[in-house]
Design a protein around this motif. Structure first.
Motif, PDB file in Angstrom:
ATOM      1  N   LEU A 185     -26.129  -4.375  -6.453  1.00 17.97           N
ATOM      2  CA  LEU A 185     -25.595  -4.340  -7.809  1.00 17.97           C
ATOM      3  C   LEU A 185     -24.114  -4.672  -7.757  1.00 17.97           C
ATOM      4  CD1 LEU A 185     -26.162  -3.730 -10.789  1.00 17.97           C
ATOM      5  CD2 LEU A 185     -25.528  -1.367 -10.320  1.00 17.97           C
ATOM      6  N   ASP A 186     -23.707  -5.659  -8.527  1.00 15.27           N
ATOM      7  CA  ASP A 186     -22.306  -6.073  -8.568  1.00 15.27           C
ATOM      8  C   ASP A 186     -21.473  -4.971  -9.210  1.00 15.27           C
ATOM      9  OD1 ASP A 186     -19.826  -7.382  -9.506  1.00 15.27           O
ATOM     10  OD2 ASP A 186     -20.826  -9.220  -8.864  1.00 15.27           O
ATOM     11  N   GLY A 196     -18.923  -5.132 -10.909  1.00 17.16           N
ATOM     12  CA  GLY A 196     -18.388  -5.525 -12.208  1.00 17.16           C
ATOM     13  C   GLY A 196     -19.417  -5.510 -13.318  1.00 17.16           C
ATOM     14  N   SER A 197     -20.575  -4.891 -13.083  1.00 15.76           N
ATOM     15  CA  SER A 197     -21.678  -4.936 -14.044  1.00 15.76           C
ATOM     16  C   SER A 197     -21.344  -4.319 -15.393  1.00 15.76           C
ATOM     17  CB  SER A 197     -22.920  -4.263 -13.463  1.00 15.76           C
ATOM     18  OG  SER A 197     -23.421  -5.032 -12.396  1.00 15.76           O
ATOM     19  N   GLY A 198     -20.413  -3.411 -15.444  1.00 20.19           N
ATOM     20  CA  GLY A 198     -20.058  -2.771 -16.709  1.00 20.19           C
ATOM     21  C   GLY A 198     -19.009  -3.525 -17.508  1.00 20.19           C
ATOM     22  N   THR A 199     -18.595  -4.692 -17.025  1.00 21.97           N
ATOM     23  CA  THR A 199     -17.501  -5.441 -17.660  1.00 21.97           C
ATOM     24  C   THR A 199     -18.043  -6.541 -18.563  1.00 21.97           C
ATOM     25  OG1 THR A 199     -16.171  -5.066 -15.687  1.00 21.97           O
ATOM     26  CG2 THR A 199     -15.414  -6.775 -17.194  1.00 21.97           C
ATOM     27  N   HIS A 200     -17.528  -6.590 -19.792  1.00 22.25           N
ATOM     28  CA  HIS A 200     -17.860  -7.700 -20.691  1.00 22.25           C
ATOM     29  C   HIS A 200     -16.773  -8.756 -20.586  1.00 22.25           C
ATOM     30  CE1 HIS A 200     -20.581  -4.861 -22.974  1.00 22.25           C
ATOM     31  NE2 HIS A 200     -21.346  -5.888 -22.671  1.00 22.25           N
ATOM     32  N   VAL A 201     -17.177 -10.007 -20.552  1.00 25.25           N
ATOM     33  CA  VAL A 201     -16.255 -11.133 -20.455  1.00 25.25           C
ATOM     34  C   VAL A 201     -16.120 -11.757 -21.842  1.00 25.25           C
ATOM     35  CG1 VAL A 201     -15.887 -13.391 -19.383  1.00 25.25           C
ATOM     36  CG2 VAL A 201     -16.979 -11.573 -18.079  1.00 25.25           C
ATOM     37  N   LEU A 202     -14.906 -11.966 -22.274  1.00 25.45           N
ATOM     38  CA  LEU A 202     -14.668 -12.603 -23.575  1.00 25.45           C
ATOM     39  C   LEU A 202     -14.805 -14.113 -23.447  1.00 25.45           C
ATOM     40  CD1 LEU A 202     -11.579 -10.522 -24.735  1.00 25.45           C
ATOM     41  CD2 LEU A 202     -13.954 -10.272 -25.473  1.00 25.45           C
ATOM     42  N   THR A 217     -27.036 -12.103 -10.362  1.00 29.43           N
ATOM     43  CA  THR A 217     -28.098 -11.273 -10.924  1.00 29.43           C
ATOM     44  C   THR A 217     -27.539 -10.027 -11.593  1.00 29.43           C
ATOM     45  OG1 THR A 217     -28.394 -10.206  -8.784  1.00 29.43           O
ATOM     46  CG2 THR A 217     -29.833 -12.068  -9.278  1.00 29.43           C
ATOM     47  N   SER A 218     -26.272  -9.759 -11.377  1.00 31.06           N
ATOM     48  CA  SER A 218     -25.578  -8.646 -12.025  1.00 31.06           C
ATOM     49  C   SER A 218     -24.092  -8.948 -11.957  1.00 31.06           C
ATOM     50  CB  SER A 218     -25.900  -7.316 -11.321  1.00 31.06           C
ATOM     51  OG  SER A 218     -25.415  -7.331  -9.986  1.00 31.06           O
ATOM     52  N   GLY A 219     -23.321  -8.189 -12.694  1.00 34.23           N
ATOM     53  CA  GLY A 219     -21.879  -8.378 -12.686  1.00 34.23           C
ATOM     54  C   GLY A 219     -21.336  -8.508 -14.093  1.00 34.23           C
ATOM     55  N   ALA A 220     -20.086  -8.928 -14.184  1.00 33.75           N
ATOM     56  CA  ALA A 220     -19.453  -9.119 -15.484  1.00 33.75           C
ATOM     57  C   ALA A 220     -20.281 -10.111 -16.286  1.00 33.75           C
ATOM     58  CB  ALA A 220     -18.031  -9.622 -15.288  1.00 33.75           C
TER      59      ALA A 220
END
Length: 98
Positions: A38-39, A41-47, A61-64
């Motif tokens: 699991l990356d 940065g999975s909890g990060t939203h990218v604008l 498969t996971s991350g921002a």
């Protein structure tokens, strides 16, 4: 009794088919089971317009991730990595090929 026989045969075929790749060793093996990490940065939203984050897997498969438009059906252009992860977060499936 007639309707029971096809049901039993079908159940046996499904059981045999599912167990064919169920072991990780022996002749029935379909290859090693791979678990992607699991990356962090999975909890990060990218604008939109932000630089593409670095992912630990390619394709990610996971991350921002970035929420985006609903992508349905085949597409001819590559989908940005943050959008790919956003699609997976929503529980949808991506099939990729080269």
């Amino acid at each position: 009794m007639r309707t029971r026989v096809p049901a039993i045969v079908l159940a046996a075929l499904v059981t045999c088919g599912l167990s064919a790749c169920g072991s990780s060793t022996g002749a029935a093996s379909c290859g090693p089971i791979v678990h992607d990490r699991l990356d962090p940065g999975s909890g990060t939203h990218v604008l939109p317009g932000s630089p593409t984050p670095t992912y630990i897997m390619n394709p990610p498969t996971s991350g921002a991730h970035q929420p985006g438009p609903k992508i349905t059906g085949p597409v001819s252009e590559p989908i940005a990595a943050p959008l790919q992860v956003g699609v997976l977060e929503e529980g949808r499936v991506l099939i990729q090929y080269e």
